[in-house]
Design an enzyme around this catalytic site. Structure first.
Site, PDB file in Angstrom:
ATOM      1  N   ASP A  69       0.852  -1.181   0.000  1.00  0.00           N
ATOM      2  CA  ASP A  69       0.000   0.000   0.000  1.00  0.00           C
ATOM      3  C   ASP A  69       0.892   1.236   0.000  1.00  0.00           C
ATOM      4  O   ASP A  69       1.777   1.368   0.869  1.00  0.00           O
ATOM      5  CB  ASP A  69      -0.901   0.025   1.236  1.00  0.00           C
ATOM      6  CG  ASP A  69      -1.992  -1.033   1.188  1.00  0.00           C
ATOM      7  OD1 ASP A  69      -2.274  -1.541   0.084  1.00  0.00           O
ATOM      8  OD2 ASP A  69      -2.568  -1.342   2.246  1.00  0.00           O
ATOM      9  N   ASP A 103     -13.466  -4.428  -2.011  1.00  0.00           N
ATOM     10  CA  ASP A 103     -13.398  -4.323  -0.556  1.00  0.00           C
ATOM     11  C   ASP A 103     -14.765  -4.703  -0.010  1.00  0.00           C
ATOM     12  O   ASP A 103     -15.752  -3.987  -0.222  1.00  0.00           O
ATOM     13  CB  ASP A 103     -13.032  -2.893  -0.138  1.00  0.00           C
ATOM     14  CG  ASP A 103     -11.632  -2.508  -0.601  1.00  0.00           C
ATOM     15  OD1 ASP A 103     -10.766  -3.394  -0.651  1.00  0.00           O
ATOM     16  OD2 ASP A 103     -11.417  -1.325  -0.903  1.00  0.00           O
TER      17      ASP A 103
END
Length: 272
Positions: free
Chosen positions: A11, A130
Site C-alpha cells: 500500500d 473491498d
C-alpha cells in the site's frame, strides 16, 4: 495444475509503503523499491501496489515510481490508484505495469471495465473488491483509502462479482475488510462463498498471520492466489517460508529460488 500465487501487497501513500488495520491507522513500513526487491528475491510470483489515497484524493497514481520499479524488478506487478480513464490506464501500462487494478472508479462508472478490457485485453484488468458483512450479507465498500471517505456502495458483493466478470474483468482480488490487518486468517466462509461465483482467477486478501493461513485458504477456498502485506513487511514470514510450507502441504507453487538470497537453505529443506 497451475501453481498457486503468493503476492505481497504494498500500500503506497506519499511515495512510501504503509500498512494499517481494517483500513485505519496507517504507519510507514518502508521504501517502495527496497521492499519490492526483497520480495522478488524471496520468490514472490507477482507484486501489487495500491496507491490507497488516489481515488479518495481525486487523483491518479504517480507513474515515476512505476517507471523506476519496472527497471528494477523482473516479475509481473499490478498497480491501482485513481485509474478512471483509458488515458490514465495507458500511461500506467506504458510506465511498466503489467496489470491494472480498479476499485472505486469502477463502482462509480462500471462501463469503465468494458472500456479497459476492450482496449487492453481482459488479462490485465483486475477488479479489487473491498467487502464487509453488514447485517444480512456482504457489501462492497468504496473510497477506502481514507477513513473520512470510506462508505458503503450499497452493492451486494455477490452481484458486483457477477457484473465485473460480465463486463470483462480478468481477475478479482477480494479483500475481506473485517479481517484486514488482524492476522487471524483469511475469511474462509466469504472466500468459499464467492469462489463458487467467480469463474475468473480469485485472489484472497485480508487476514494472513501465519503459513497455516495460506494453506487453509488454498485448500479450503480453492483460490488462485493469496495476497498479504503486514506479515511480510514486518518480516514475521518470508515468501520462501510460506511457499515451502505450501509445498509440504501438497499445494502446487513455483518453488522459491534461495540461491544467493540470504536465506538459510537448510531451514527450508522439504522432507517427505
Amino acid at each position: 495444475m497451475l501453481g498457486k500465487r503468493i503476492i505481497p501487497c504494498l500500500d503506497v501513500r506519499d511515495g512510501r509503503v504503509v500498512k494499517g488495520q481494517r483500513f485505519k491507522d496507517h504507519v510507514d513500513v518502508g521504501d517502495i523499491e527496497e521492499l519490492a526487491l526483497r520480495y522478488v528475491e524471496q520468490g514472490a510470483d507477482e507484486l501489487v501496489f495500491y496507491d490507497i489515497a488516489a481515488s479518495a484524493d481525486n487523483r491518479t497514481v504517480d507513474t515515476e515510481w512505476i517507471r523506476r520499479l519496472s527497471r528494477l524488478i523482473n516479475i509481473p506487478f499490478c498497480v491501482a490508484g485513481g485509474i478512471h480513464s483509458i488515458e490514465i490506464a495507458e500511461k500506467i501500462l506504458n510506465a511498466g505495469a503489467d496489470k491494472l487494478s480498479i476499485n472505486s472508479p469502477a463502482l462509480h462508472r462500471p462501463s469503465l471495465i468494458d472500456e479497459l478490457a476492450l482496449t487492453f485485453g481482459r488479462q490485465c484488468i483486475v477488479i479489487g473488491i473491498d467487502s464487509l458483512f453488514e447485517t444480512d450479507d456482504w457489501y462492497v465498500w468504496a473510497q477506502t483509502g481514507r477513513t473520512e471517505t470510506m462508505r458503503t456502495s450499497h452493492r451486494l458483493t455477490r452481484d458486483w462479482i457477477a457484473e465485473v466478470q460480465d463486463r470483462g474483468a480478468g481477475e478479482v482480488v477480494l479483500n475481506c475488510m473485517g479481517q484486514d490487518g488482524v492476522r487471524r486468517g483469511y475469511d474462509l466462509e466469504q472466500m468459499k462463498t464467492f469462489r463458487a461465483l467467480c469463474k475468473v482467477p480469485l485472489i484472497a486478501s485480508g487476514g494472513a498471520g501465519s503459513s497455516a493461513d495460506f494453506v487453509d485458504v488454498f485448500r479450503e477456498a480453492k483460490v488462485d492466489g493469496a495476497l498479504a502485506a503486514g506479515v511480510f513487511h514486518r518480516q514475521e514470514l518470508t515468501v520462501a517460508r510460506v511457499k515451502t510450507e505450501l509445498m509440504c502441504a501438497g499445494i502446487p507453487v513455483r518453488p522459491p529460488d534461495l540461491k544467493g538470497k540470504g536465506e538459510d537453505e537448510n531451514e527450508y529443506k522439504i522432507k517427505f
